[in-house]
Design a protein around this motif. Structure first.
Motif, PDB file in Angstrom:
ATOM      1  N   UNK A  62      64.734  -7.767 -33.439  1.00 40.54           N
ATOM      2  CA  UNK A  62      64.228  -8.949 -32.717  1.00 40.54           C
ATOM      3  C   UNK A  62      63.723  -8.521 -31.343  1.00 40.54           C
ATOM      4  N   UNK A  63      62.630  -7.757 -31.339  1.00 47.65           N
ATOM      5  CA  UNK A  63      62.094  -7.168 -30.114  1.00 47.65           C
ATOM      6  C   UNK A  63      60.729  -7.779 -29.791  1.00 47.65           C
ATOM      7  N   UNK A  64      60.591  -8.278 -28.577  1.00 49.96           N
ATOM      8  CA  UNK A  64      59.299  -8.809 -28.129  1.00 49.96           C
ATOM      9  C   UNK A  64      58.369  -7.682 -27.712  1.00 49.96           C
ATOM     10  N   UNK A  65      57.069  -7.858 -27.982  1.00 53.14           N
ATOM     11  CA  UNK A  65      56.082  -6.885 -27.514  1.00 53.14           C
ATOM     12  C   UNK A  65      54.732  -7.565 -27.316  1.00 53.14           C
ATOM     13  N   UNK A  66      53.866  -6.889 -26.524  1.00 49.30           N
ATOM     14  CA  UNK A  66      52.611  -7.521 -26.119  1.00 49.30           C
ATOM     15  C   UNK A  66      51.579  -6.471 -25.739  1.00 49.30           C
ATOM     16  N   UNK A  67      50.327  -6.761 -26.015  1.00 47.82           N
ATOM     17  CA  UNK A  67      49.207  -5.934 -25.570  1.00 47.82           C
ATOM     18  C   UNK A  67      48.239  -6.807 -24.783  1.00 47.82           C
ATOM     19  N   UNK A  93      61.084  -9.693 -35.355  1.00 51.68           N
ATOM     20  CA  UNK A  93      61.776 -10.513 -36.346  1.00 51.68           C
ATOM     21  C   UNK A  93      60.810 -11.023 -37.422  1.00 51.68           C
ATOM     22  N   UNK A  94      59.500 -10.959 -37.115  1.00 53.26           N
ATOM     23  CA  UNK A  94      58.498 -11.449 -38.060  1.00 53.26           C
ATOM     24  C   UNK A  94      57.937 -10.361 -38.968  1.00 53.26           C
ATOM     25  N   UNK A  95      58.486  -9.147 -38.891  1.00 51.65           N
ATOM     26  CA  UNK A  95      58.075  -8.102 -39.820  1.00 51.65           C
ATOM     27  C   UNK A  95      58.372  -8.516 -41.267  1.00 51.65           C
ATOM     28  N   UNK A  96      57.471  -8.184 -42.179  1.00 52.90           N
ATOM     29  CA  UNK A  96      57.715  -8.424 -43.589  1.00 52.90           C
ATOM     30  C   UNK A  96      58.705  -7.381 -44.120  1.00 52.90           C
ATOM     31  N   UNK A  97      58.414  -6.104 -43.875  1.00 57.87           N
ATOM     32  CA  UNK A  97      59.371  -5.013 -44.123  1.00 57.87           C
ATOM     33  C   UNK A  97      59.904  -4.585 -42.759  1.00 57.87           C
ATOM     34  N   UNK A  98      61.193  -4.811 -42.482  1.00 55.80           N
ATOM     35  CA  UNK A  98      61.751  -4.394 -41.206  1.00 55.80           C
ATOM     36  C   UNK A  98      62.014  -2.889 -41.203  1.00 55.80           C
ATOM     37  N   UNK A  99      62.562  -2.382 -40.115  1.00 57.77           N
ATOM     38  CA  UNK A  99      62.761  -0.935 -39.984  1.00 57.77           C
ATOM     39  C   UNK A  99      63.633  -0.378 -41.098  1.00 57.77           C
ATOM     40  N   UNK A 100      64.693  -1.079 -41.421  1.00 55.35           N
ATOM     41  CA  UNK A 100      65.596  -0.615 -42.477  1.00 55.35           C
ATOM     42  C   UNK A 100      64.886  -0.537 -43.827  1.00 55.35           C
ATOM     43  N   UNK A 101      64.129  -1.567 -44.133  1.00 53.23           N
ATOM     44  CA  UNK A 101      63.450  -1.599 -45.432  1.00 53.23           C
ATOM     45  C   UNK A 101      62.345  -0.551 -45.493  1.00 53.23           C
ATOM     46  N   UNK A 102      61.662  -0.317 -44.367  1.00 55.85           N
ATOM     47  CA  UNK A 102      60.613   0.703 -44.352  1.00 55.85           C
ATOM     48  C   UNK A 102      61.178   2.088 -44.653  1.00 55.85           C
ATOM     49  N   UNK A 103      62.328   2.401 -44.054  1.00 57.87           N
ATOM     50  CA  UNK A 103      62.949   3.707 -44.305  1.00 57.87           C
ATOM     51  C   UNK A 103      63.359   3.832 -45.767  1.00 57.87           C
ATOM     52  N   UNK A 104      64.006   2.807 -46.300  1.00 58.16           N
ATOM     53  CA  UNK A 104      64.434   2.846 -47.692  1.00 58.16           C
ATOM     54  C   UNK A 104      63.233   2.958 -48.631  1.00 58.16           C
ATOM     55  N   UNK A 105      62.195   2.198 -48.339  1.00 59.23           N
ATOM     56  CA  UNK A 105      60.998   2.175 -49.187  1.00 59.23           C
ATOM     57  C   UNK A 105      60.283   3.525 -49.156  1.00 59.23           C
TER      58      UNK A 105
END
Length: 285
Positions: free
Chosen positions: A208-213, A226-238
């Motif tokens: 749940x990290x805010x970011x901006x450009x 928090x709006x990621x479809x695949x979060x960090x954990x799922x990306x590593x597993x995938x």
């Protein structure tokens, strides 16, 4: 802990507005012979180097952050693994804008999987993005990135975060066109990492990290992980189901809505909570 690489491949600890030079720790890296092992030797040895780093932080020469050239915190990633259309609103904008999808069907991350970027496209926050194709639209894409710290295969989501050595800001610069993603996104200077690597004990939970450009003070992209479809954990597993992950491999977690063209002369102000910010210039050549 915030670790940076700067100037002529010096290694430093970032403390406020200063950098403490801890380059002496590199003498502790194990000797290697050809064929050289894949991955980043410093990242692989980081857990064992921590005591020496803590000693050197008390004696190292200090520089002002503003006075150095920041390079990519990771010198030699074996792979740059990127997640396409990993925010729902970006998926929707990509499908709606023909200047983004060029008439092709924009698939979901579940349908198209991950893609790889060339490591030769990598630069740091103190270097410059070259946008030299005036006949094509070149877009900015800000992303939370993380670096793998240990060899891994078939990782379960439950313990996936334990394989992360640190987090950093990423820019996945993209020329729009009909070619494959990895080709359009792997031009020299099109992968920006920085400004430093923040270790997990300091960064905390990436869910749940805010970011901006911003460009010229105007917000282009603003979102939360928090709006990621695949979060960090799922990306590593995938990814680890397909690839052996190795120390120094970088994951780019995907960009949110708001992608837009850059022009030579632009300064991209990128901020991610828990990491800080970096200003990256764009030039024509």
């Amino acid at each position: 802990m915030r670790i940076c690489r700067f100037n002529d491949n010096r290694v430093g600890l970032v403390e406020g507005n200063e950098i403490v030079d801890i380059s002496g720790v590199l003498d502790r890296l194990p000797p290697v012979k050809w064929p050289y092992p894949r991955g980043d030797a410093f990242i692989a040895a980081l857990p064992e180097l921590l005591p020496e780093i803590k000693t050197l932080r008390n004696t190292g020469k200090r520089f002002m952050v503003a006075d150095v050239k920041l390079l990519s915190p990771v010198a030699q990633p074996g792979k740059i693994i990127a997640a396409p259309v990993n925010y729902k609103l970006h998926l929707e904008e990509a499908r709606a804008d023909t200047a983004i999808h060029f008439g092709s069907q924009v698939k979901t991350i579940e349908e198209c999987g991950l893609f790889l970027k060339a490591t030769s496209s990598m630069i740091g926050a103190g270097e410059t993005i070259v946008s030299d194709r005036s006949d094509r639209r070149t877009d900015h894409e800000i992303e939370l990135c993380f670096v793998i710290g240990a060899k891994a295969r078939h990782v379960k989501e439950d313990n996936a975060l334990g394989y992360i050595a640190g987090f950093m800001i990423g820019l996945d610069m993209t020329i729009r066109g009909p070619e494959e993603r990895s080709f359009r996104k792997s031009r020299d200077t099109f992968t920006v990492f920085g400004p430093w690597l923040v270790t997990p004990d300091e960064f905390g939970d990436p869910s749940a990290i805010d970011f901006e450009l911003k460009i010229a003070g105007n917000t282009r992209q603003k979102a939360n992980t928090r709006n990621l479809i695949f979060d960090c954990k799922k990306l590593i597993a995938y990814a680890s189901e397909a690839y052996t992950l190795e120390p120094g491999d970088v994951f780019m977690t995907g960009t949110p809505a708001g992608v837009a063209p850059v022009e030579p002369g632009d300064i991209l102000n990128c901020r991610i909570d828990g990491i800080g910010e970096m200003n990256v210039a764009v030039c024509a050549a």
